[in-house]
Design a protein around this motif. Sequence first.
Motif, PDB file in Angstrom:
ATOM      1  N   ARG A 192       5.267  -3.839  -7.675  1.00  0.00           N
ATOM      2  CA  ARG A 192       6.095  -4.883  -7.845  1.00  0.00           C
ATOM      3  C   ARG A 192       7.091  -5.018  -9.016  1.00  0.00           C
ATOM      4  O   ARG A 192       8.194  -5.011  -9.054  1.00  0.00           O
ATOM      5  CB  ARG A 192       5.568  -6.169  -7.866  1.00  0.00           C
ATOM      6  CG  ARG A 192       4.993  -6.613  -6.768  1.00  0.00           C
ATOM      7  CD  ARG A 192       4.456  -8.428  -6.672  1.00  0.00           C
ATOM      8  NE  ARG A 192       3.882  -8.458  -5.652  1.00  0.00           N
ATOM      9  CZ  ARG A 192       4.533  -9.008  -4.453  1.00  0.00           C
ATOM     10  NH1 ARG A 192       5.656  -8.738  -4.109  1.00  0.00           N
ATOM     11  NH2 ARG A 192       3.655  -9.363  -3.458  1.00  0.00           N
ATOM     12  N   SER A 193       6.633  -4.382 -10.178  1.00  0.00           N
ATOM     13  CA  SER A 193       7.142  -4.190 -11.406  1.00  0.00           C
ATOM     14  C   SER A 193       8.345  -3.148 -11.454  1.00  0.00           C
ATOM     15  O   SER A 193       9.520  -3.179 -11.617  1.00  0.00           O
ATOM     16  CB  SER A 193       6.327  -3.971 -12.562  1.00  0.00           C
ATOM     17  OG  SER A 193       6.919  -3.466 -13.776  1.00  0.00           O
ATOM     18  N   LEU A 194       7.871  -2.059 -10.660  1.00  0.00           N
ATOM     19  CA  LEU A 194       8.736  -1.029 -10.587  1.00  0.00           C
ATOM     20  C   LEU A 194       9.954  -1.497  -9.447  1.00  0.00           C
ATOM     21  O   LEU A 194      11.054  -0.871  -9.556  1.00  0.00           O
ATOM     22  CB  LEU A 194       8.185   0.222  -9.724  1.00  0.00           C
ATOM     23  CG  LEU A 194       8.888   1.506  -9.509  1.00  0.00           C
ATOM     24  CD1 LEU A 194       9.440   2.188 -10.789  1.00  0.00           C
ATOM     25  CD2 LEU A 194       8.019   2.714  -9.165  1.00  0.00           C
ATOM     26  N   ALA A 195       9.525  -1.957  -8.535  1.00  0.00           N
ATOM     27  CA  ALA A 195      10.612  -2.316  -7.435  1.00  0.00           C
ATOM     28  C   ALA A 195      11.578  -3.345  -8.114  1.00  0.00           C
ATOM     29  O   ALA A 195      12.740  -3.404  -7.803  1.00  0.00           O
ATOM     30  CB  ALA A 195      10.126  -2.915  -6.214  1.00  0.00           C
ATOM     31  N   GLY A 196      11.071  -4.357  -9.112  1.00  0.00           N
ATOM     32  CA  GLY A 196      11.954  -5.127  -9.642  1.00  0.00           C
ATOM     33  C   GLY A 196      13.085  -4.359 -10.833  1.00  0.00           C
ATOM     34  O   GLY A 196      14.056  -4.811 -10.953  1.00  0.00           O
TER      35      GLY A 196
END
Length: 336
Positions: free
Chosen positions: A146-150
């Motif tokens: 999720r952090s990477l996608a954000g």
Amino acid sequence: MLSGSLDYAQGKFEQAAASWRQLVGLQPLNIVARQLLGAALLRSGDPRGALDTLRPIGLRPDADVYSLTLIARAFDAVGDAGSAASFRDRAAAGPVAPASVFATDTAIGALMADAATAPGDPTYVLGVIRGQIAAGDTAGAIARARSLAGVAPGAPAAQLALGDALVAAGRYAEAAGVFAQAADLSFDEPTMLRLVDARSRAGRAEDAAAALALYLSQNPQSLAGQRVLGHWQVASGDWDSAIETLEGIRRRVGNQDGAVLADLALAYAGSDDGAIAVRYGRAAYGLSPMHAAAADAYGVALAANGDEEGARQLLVKANRLAPGDAAIAGHLRQLR
């Protein structure tokens, strides 16, 4: 990949291996690239190199028949008859687990250490996510993805990593939404397969069919898409359409795809052409005699051709190989 394919077709196996080694270096989680490199190394006289390349695939419980056969041949070439026999037995039995994310066998600690040395490189973060999934840390994988996608909302790989983590956690509805976002960015074959699978598992059959139809309208020659379509046509009892789709695939790939042959056996059996069904069922069973789907298809074909005793033996075997498969159990109940 094209240059390697041309070299391989011309018998230039070392040149093909050099091309595909570069690809595996760039995409270590690319199963097809590993298969191609393994085959080229084996043909060029480097069976140990082939074993090193194919090892991550062979360790998986869902390893495909082709990879297992290549590994068996490589073990033969290095004189390890026992290991070769073991992998041939696995190839004959077929995959023993559902397909899962192709992760990495590198220790998660080493992956995180690599990522720490290059905090701005998302490639290392993706490796950590795959490692967490492989280790069963789905919560950690989801959080990191999720952090990477954000940080990189326009990167399809980041969306796919998040979707894979959600699938590993059994959260198929959420994964379907994430894969749909990835498809908006790049609707390639791996993304299509993930999207179709997640929507199907989430109980959204119509949406899954719509995604497949859209992909095939843009990529009508996709073998993976055609395989899914043919299988669905068999499952829905659309025998004539299934036969047309599956025969088209068989003409392109030959008679070595057991899943296609098994589906053809079921399709011809459903259309009351038992003789042809038996021919395809026998061929599928000959490739993978310990694979439940092959035994089931051969049994259904024999029943359609009037051989109820032979059908019963095979359907009982198929039911024992896959006791939780409702379709196989249904075929056995119909015979009784």
